[in-house]
Design an enzyme around this catalytic site. Structure first.
Site, PDB file in Angstrom:
ATOM      1  N   LYS A 121       0.814  -1.216   0.000  1.00  0.00           N
ATOM      2  CA  LYS A 121       0.000   0.000   0.000  1.00  0.00           C
ATOM      3  C   LYS A 121       0.852   1.272   0.000  1.00  0.00           C
ATOM      4  O   LYS A 121       0.335   2.360  -0.232  1.00  0.00           O
ATOM      5  CB  LYS A 121      -0.963  -0.013   1.180  1.00  0.00           C
TER       6      LYS A 121
HETATM    7  C1  PLP Z   1      -4.635  -4.363   1.390  1.00  0.00           C
HETATM    8  C2  PLP Z   1      -3.886  -5.646   1.301  1.00  0.00           C
HETATM    9  C3  PLP Z   1      -4.265  -6.682   0.407  1.00  0.00           C
HETATM   10  C4  PLP Z   1      -5.503  -6.603  -0.448  1.00  0.00           C
HETATM   11  O1  PLP Z   1      -5.380  -5.688  -1.508  1.00  0.00           O
HETATM   12  P1  PLP Z   1      -6.684  -5.208  -2.308  1.00  0.00           P
HETATM   13  O2  PLP Z   1      -6.194  -4.207  -3.276  1.00  0.00           O
HETATM   14  O3  PLP Z   1      -7.597  -4.604  -1.251  1.00  0.00           O
HETATM   15  O4  PLP Z   1      -7.295  -6.403  -2.936  1.00  0.00           O
HETATM   16  C5  PLP Z   1      -3.460  -7.811   0.327  1.00  0.00           C
HETATM   17  N1  PLP Z   1      -2.364  -7.952   1.101  1.00  0.00           N
HETATM   18  C6  PLP Z   1      -1.981  -6.998   1.978  1.00  0.00           C
HETATM   19  C7  PLP Z   1      -0.777  -7.228   2.811  1.00  0.00           C
HETATM   20  C8  PLP Z   1      -2.711  -5.811   2.112  1.00  0.00           C
HETATM   21  O5  PLP Z   1      -2.321  -4.876   3.002  1.00  0.00           O
END
Ligand code: PLP
Length: 431
Positions: free
Chosen positions: A107
């Protein structure tokens, strides 16, 4: 570039408005009015371009002239300021490691890109805008780090007291300056309720303009396309026909990958791998969209019952399930399978998965059973140290702790403890 609301195609706004509003006033997600295509010779010769050049070429058609070239190149460079390496795990499966950023989760890319855009749009305004977010763990850290020191932007993060890991709390509470952490004596849902109430509060908004940094924002969603281009750049010479498996919760990351493919990136197939929150795997089978209540799992960043970005994927395929099925498969896995896979991959391949990556790995293996001639890349979305507390005992000791995490443990927590009462929260914001 114009963006329309998926609830009403006639409602169109520019990129800046889509970024500042997040969600359209009719609660629809914004979607680009047209999908730009890339020059095939650019994709053919991807290995000749730097990561920053690739990022700029991919994202600039989505922004047009709203951010001048020099400023946008700087935002891309600040976003792609760490590595995205590929590691071989088994004979034909590779991990694309997205956890080398400041908060050890993928993220970071979306949060940093959005911070750069918002900082640019607010560059001449005197009154700061406040980014308000509720977090159950990962989002808050990435947003705090991404917006740290961005002029004209204050960040207020609400997190549930004692319900985030020690590492996650340190990531939220040790920065200071323009980042404020509110420790709420309640659950994540209580935090989210306070945030939602604040967005509807006219008096508060007059005093302190608010915006959100959640994952449906186009400036967090679109830069995730970079991962797929950077993977292709590293893999193409030997493996021109890739399958991508993406551990999915809100389906923003995989939707960005499918957008990359729509722009011309050659991808054989996508696999959306989920934990037991299996709304989409069931939908892909029978075409019925029937979310159950979200269940807590080991891969807790994917504990989502009603994935908000899936409507964008449907839009990419003109809402046709048969054409979507040509390009996307979706499988769900239990916590037991996740833990067993983490142990097994460590034992047999000496690769340490985190629970989200393990789900991605499982989905890829399942798809490749039917197409063994293909090569696959799964996205490793978080560093295993972030989920050390719940890793299987037999491998927990083996998890490596990066130096930047060690130093975080010594920093002092700065947060304000508040109850779940809205008036107390509002008074804090109005002060
Ligand atoms: C947010 C997150 C996801 C999921 O991603 P999306 O874009 O919401 O499908 C997967 N793995 C981790 C570690 C995350 O923080």
């Amino acid at each position: 570039m114009k963006y329309f609301s998926l609830n009403n195609k006639a409602h169109q706004v520019n990129f800046e408005t889509a970024v500042v509003q997040g969600l359209a006033p009719d609660k629809g997600l914004y979607f680009p009015e047209q999908i730009p295509t890339l020059d095939p010779s650019f994709i053919e010769n991807l290995h000749d371009y730097s990561d920053h050049e690739i990022g700029y070429k991919v994202i600039s058609p989505f922004i047009g002239s709203e951010i001048p070239e020099e400023a946008l190149r700087k935002i891309v460079a600040d976003t792609l300021s760490f590595q995205f390496p590929i590691q071989k795990v088994t004979g034909h499966t590779y991990a694309l490691e997205l956890f080398h950023g400041p908060t050890l989760a993928f993220k970071d890319v979306g949060a940093r890109f959005m911070a750069g855009c918002l900082g640019y749009f607010r560059r001449n305004s005197k009154d700061p805008v406040t980014v308000l977010v509720a977090t159950s763990g990962d989002t808050g850290g990435a947003v705090a780090s991404g917006f740290y020191n961005v002029p004209g932007v204050e960040v207020v993060i609400l997190y549930p007291s004692k319900k985030v890991s020690v590492l996650q709390e340190k990531q939220l509470t040790t920065l200071g300056k323009n980042i404020h952490a509110l420790e709420i004596q309640g659950t994540f849902d209580d935090c989210q309720k306070l945030v939602k109430t604040a967005f509807l509060d006219q008096e508060l908004q007059q005093h302190r303009p608010l915006t959100s940094a959640n994952s449906i924002n186009v400036a967090r969603w679109l830069p995730q396309m970079f991962y797929y281009f950077l993977a292709y750049k590293q893999m193409k010479a030997a493996h021109p026909n890739l399958v991508f498996s993406v551990p999915s919760g809100n389906f923003g990351n995989i939707c960005a990958g499918m957008m990359a493919a729509a722009m011309g990136l050659p991808v054989s197939h996508f696999v959306a791998s989920t934990n037991v929150n299996d709304t989409i795997p069931r939908f892909m089978q029978n075409g019925e969209y029937t979310p159950h209540k979200a269940v807590p799992t080991l891969s807790n960043a994917m504990d989502v019952a009603d994935p908000s970005n899936f409507v964008r994927i449907l839009e990419l395929f003109n809402n046709s399930l048969p054409s979507l099925q040509q390009k996307l498969s979706s499988y769900s896995f239990t916590d037991k399978e996740t833990s067993r896979t983490m142990e097994q991959v460590w034992k047999e391949n000496h690769y340490m998965l985190d629970p989200h990556g393990a789900v991605g790995f499982l989905g890829l293996q399942k798809y490749l059973q039917y197409s063994p001639e293909l090569t696959g890349v799964f996205l490793e979305t978080a560093h295993p140290v972030k989920f050390e507390d719940t890793a299987p005992r037999s491998i927990r000791e083996e998890i490596y702790t990066p130096a930047k995490v060690m130093s975080l443990y010594h920093k002092e927590k700065q947060s304000t403890l508040l109850s779940t009462d809205y008036i107390t929260f509002k008074n804090w914001l109005m002060r």
